[in-house]
Design a protein around this motif. Structure first.
Motif, PDB file in Angstrom:
ATOM      1  N   ARG A 245      -9.473   4.402  -3.901  1.00 18.42           N
ATOM      2  CA  ARG A 245     -10.274   5.610  -3.636  1.00 18.42           C
ATOM      3  C   ARG A 245      -9.429   6.867  -3.808  1.00 18.42           C
ATOM      4  O   ARG A 245      -9.908   7.889  -4.310  1.00 18.42           O
ATOM      5  N   GLU A 246      -8.175   6.791  -3.397  1.00 14.60           N
ATOM      6  CA  GLU A 246      -7.296   7.951  -3.543  1.00 14.60           C
ATOM      7  C   GLU A 246      -7.014   8.250  -5.007  1.00 14.60           C
ATOM      8  O   GLU A 246      -6.990   9.424  -5.426  1.00 14.60           O
TER       9      GLU A 246
ATOM     10  N   HIS B 200      -8.164  -2.634  -9.558  1.00 16.24           N
ATOM     11  CA  HIS B 200      -7.397  -2.821  -8.334  1.00 16.24           C
ATOM     12  C   HIS B 200      -7.831  -4.140  -7.708  1.00 16.24           C
ATOM     13  O   HIS B 200      -8.911  -4.662  -8.028  1.00 16.24           O
TER      14      HIS B 200
ATOM     15  N   ASP C 283      -4.471   1.573  -8.906  1.00 14.90           N
ATOM     16  CA  ASP C 283      -4.649   2.062  -7.544  1.00 14.90           C
ATOM     17  C   ASP C 283      -3.401   2.719  -6.984  1.00 14.90           C
ATOM     18  O   ASP C 283      -3.479   3.579  -6.097  1.00 14.90           O
ATOM     19  N   SER C 284      -2.218   2.333  -7.464  1.00 16.06           N
ATOM     20  CA  SER C 284      -0.977   2.854  -6.894  1.00 16.06           C
ATOM     21  C   SER C 284       0.129   2.786  -7.937  1.00 16.06           C
ATOM     22  O   SER C 284      -0.062   2.288  -9.053  1.00 16.06           O
TER      23      SER C 284
ATOM     24  N   GLU D  85      -8.274  -5.827  -1.814  1.00 10.26           N
ATOM     25  CA  GLU D  85      -7.581  -5.331  -0.630  1.00 10.26           C
ATOM     26  C   GLU D  85      -6.894  -3.988  -0.862  1.00 10.26           C
ATOM     27  O   GLU D  85      -6.319  -3.405   0.071  1.00 10.26           O
ATOM     28  N   GLU D  86      -6.934  -3.496  -2.096  1.00 12.80           N
ATOM     29  CA  GLU D  86      -6.329  -2.196  -2.421  1.00 12.80           C
ATOM     30  C   GLU D  86      -7.376  -1.085  -2.527  1.00 12.80           C
ATOM     31  O   GLU D  86      -7.116  -0.040  -3.113  1.00 12.80           O
ATOM     32  N   GLU D  87      -8.524  -1.283  -1.915  1.00 16.01           N
ATOM     33  CA  GLU D  87      -9.626  -0.334  -2.094  1.00 16.01           C
ATOM     34  C   GLU D  87      -9.279   1.071  -1.599  1.00 16.01           C
ATOM     35  O   GLU D  87      -9.643   2.065  -2.224  1.00 16.01           O
ATOM     36  N   LYS D  88      -8.567   1.179  -0.483  1.00 10.82           N
ATOM     37  CA  LYS D  88      -8.214   2.506   0.028  1.00 10.82           C
ATOM     38  C   LYS D  88      -7.349   3.264  -0.971  1.00 10.82           C
ATOM     39  O   LYS D  88      -7.605   4.445  -1.270  1.00 10.82           O
ATOM     40  N   ASP D  89      -6.319   2.603  -1.499  1.00 13.81           N
ATOM     41  CA  ASP D  89      -5.493   3.251  -2.513  1.00 13.81           C
ATOM     42  C   ASP D  89      -6.328   3.601  -3.746  1.00 13.81           C
ATOM     43  O   ASP D  89      -6.131   4.656  -4.370  1.00 13.81           O
TER      44      ASP D  89
ATOM     45  N   GLY E 292       0.400   4.268   1.569  1.00 14.60           N
ATOM     46  CA  GLY E 292       0.516   5.039   2.795  1.00 14.60           C
ATOM     47  C   GLY E 292       1.744   4.768   3.641  1.00 14.60           C
ATOM     48  O   GLY E 292       2.404   5.712   4.104  1.00 14.60           O
TER      49      GLY E 292
ATOM     50  N   TRP F 194       0.841  -1.196   0.000  1.00 15.30           N
ATOM     51  CA  TRP F 194       0.000   0.000   0.000  1.00 15.30           C
ATOM     52  C   TRP F 194       0.869   1.235   0.000  1.00 15.30           C
ATOM     53  O   TRP F 194       2.011   1.228   0.468  1.00 15.30           O
TER      54      TRP F 194
END
Length: 290
Positions: free
Chosen positions: A87-88, A78, A56-57, A81-85, A26, A24
């Protein structure tokens, strides 16, 4: 004012860090630069419809951001498990005033690839640009004996099967003037022993790109690839045992940031690259290639 490219971004040594796959954005130290504050678009991809895998990243996020600032709408994949990235990334595309569609998709599965293309066509009506960027690697310093069949299968299915299926399924929905851009690697030409299976697939991507380009140019569709050198993305701390000196081997003395790769993908998708097909654009930080 011009900048010394060897000093433009962080150089090793980096702090020690370790992540579980897929990694990830972050936790990375230093944080990757995707062009958030630096990339300025000129509208050369206005109203184009792009599909980017692994958006995603890393390189995928930088490409999605750059495409949006150049005027394109972007659907990107994505892993769940990469959902947060993801969203960014979507927020960056939307901040540029373009449509962002984040789709959880494991491109190892043919049916998921089929649904992805169907979703893109339903949302956009066509696919102007396909960027086959998602990839998997896992360093094995102990060599071929340490590469399990499970790992080998995952590397090949992610890096080759997914690219093959998505290219095949997208082409019927790609108008004349469309393009496919694949992500290969310096590993295709100078394989690191600990990345044997990954490097093998990257060599295959070069061949696939050159062969498919000859097949599709009669329909007005170009196919090219970008071959990055070491790039500072979440895949690195998630798949390598030691990242403290990552990128030091490049003549430029550091890894690339994702933002430094995005302009290559923009150029190859742009009208300015209309005479360029079956080519590999090398962005290796100075590593000489054949």
């Amino acid at each position: 004012m011009t900048e010394d490219p060897t000093q433009k971004h962080p150089r090793p040594e980096f702090p020690g860090q370790d992540q579980q796959h897929p990694g990830w954005t972050g936790p990375m130290d230093p944080p990757p630069d995707h062009g958030e504050t630096s990339y300025e678009g000129t509208g050369i991809l206005r109203d184009r419809k792009a599909v980017v895998t692994g958006g995603d990243s890393g390189i995928g996020r930088a490409v999605a951001l750059a495409y949006a600032r150049e005027g394109a709408d972007v659907l990107f994949t994505h892993l769940p498990e990469e959902e947060k990235d993801a969203r960014e990334t979507a927020a960056l595309v939307e901040e540029a005033g373009r449509t962002a569609i984040a789709v959880p998709c494991d491109i190892r599965e043919e049916e998921q690839c089929r649904r992805l293309v169907e979703r893109a066509v339903a949302e956009f009506g066509r696919i102007d640009i396909l960027v086959n960027n998602a990839a998997y690697q896992m360093s094995q310093p102990d060599g071929i004996q340490a590469i399990s069949t499970e790992q080998f299968d995952r590397v090949v299915r992610t890096n080759l099967y997914g690219m093959f299926w998505l290219s095949k399924m997208s082409l019927p929905h790609m108008p004349s003037g469309g393009c496919i851009i694949n992500s290969t690697s310096v590993q295709a030409y100078k394989p690191s022993p600990h990345l044997l299976d990954y490097a093998m697939t990257k060599g295959a991507i070069v061949t696939f790109t050159q062969g498919l380009a000859q097949m599709t140019i009669g329909d007005g569709i170009r196919v090219n690839a970008v071959a990055p050198g070491p790039v500072w993305t979440p895949l690195i701390p998630a798949t390598m045992p030691d990242t403290t000196e990552f990128g030091k081997q490049a003549p430029i003395g550091r890894p690339a940031q994702p933002a430094e790769m995005a302009p290559a993908y923009v150029f190859l998708a742009s009208p300015q690259a209309s005479y360029i097909t079956a080519e590999i654009l090398n962005a290796t930080g100075g590593t000489p290639l054949p």
